[in-house]
Design an enzyme around this catalytic site. Structure first.
Site: not given
Ligand code: ZN
Length: 257
Positions: A49-50, A53, A56
């Site tokens: 998940h991280e 980020h 991104h």
């Protein structure tokens, strides 16, 4: 767990283009003396998940730092992160990262099948809860709280209740649900599920192309990840998908349809 944190934002302004700098930090239990640190499934999911980020931010290619990476509308900010979580359920990915810490054996097929099945355990209940919380959040921010005398009555009116809720309906959500009034989510709690609905469409596109297809991944990076908040993300999303968003994609992902 500690999230992905941008230390330096990418931009293309004077005096020179700035490259992004991001760290992912994870707190895990310290192993016993002489033992190795092992990660459980939840922890690996958090890393993925991280990492979403982080990517991104790392893939950002925008002019202004205020548009970089995760500086998108709330609707899109959790899309790259929740999308990355899907890799936890891919055999090819697990073969790359998951092996027995002593024997080096890969994770057996039957265990992977169990992991995939367990993903949807209580998925309907979770979906129901998040939709209700989103409605409640919207309600509080769209009304004059001064006139509300009975919070229990209000929640009964706002929530969709299933049979279990009606039987066990004694608790209040408004008085302890901090996302309603703090943490930048005010009237934006819906974005968790909305991001999930978007990422389910992206996942379908990846599945059609093959999860590790480089051409498709490059288009995803160029049309969405690299653009941060500099674009209308819905427009680019449809450019990437080459079709409208499918509202059923999420329900199918959860095996609810
Ligand atoms: Zn996140």
């Amino acid at each position: 767990m500690v999230p992905s944190e941008g230390i330096k934002s990418q931009h293309q302004l004077y005096p020179k283009e700035e490259k992004p700098f991001v760290v992912n930090v994870l707190n895990v239990l310290k192993p016993a003396a002489g033992e190795k640190t092992l990660l459980n499934l939840d922890e690996v999911e958090t890393i993925l998940h991280e990492l979403g980020h982080g990517l991104h931010t790392l893939f950002s290619k925008v002019k202004y730092a205020s548009h970089t990476g995760t500086h998108t509308p709330r609707d899109f900010v959790e899309v790259p992160s929740t999308f990355m979580e899907n890799f936890l359920y891919e055999r090819e990915f697990l073969d790359m990262v998951g092996k027995h810490f002593v024997s080096g054996e890969k994770i057996p097929n039957d265990l992977i099948e169990k992991i995939v099945k367990a993903r949807n355990n209580l998925a309907g209940t979770g979906l129901f809860r998040q939709v209700n919380y989103s409605l409640l959040d919207m309600y509080w921010h769209g009304t004059n709280g001064v006139n509300i005398q009975d919070i229990k009555k209000l929640e009964d009116e706002v929530f969709y209740r299933n049979a279990y809720d009606i039987e066990n309906n004694n608790s209040l959500v408004s008085t302890n649900f901090s996302h309603i009034f703090e943490g930048g989510y005010a009237a934006g709690y819906y974005s968790y599920k909305w991001s999930d609905a978007i990422q389910a469409n992206i996942l379908n596109k990846f599945k059609e192309a093959g999860m590790f297809n480089q051409e498709n991944a490059k288009r995803y990076r160029e049309l969405l990840l690299s653009k941060g908040g500099s674009i209308d993300h819905l427009e680019n999303l449809m450019l990437y998908l080459e079709k409208e968003l499918d509202p059923d994609a999420l329900l199918k992902l959860y095996n609810l349809k």
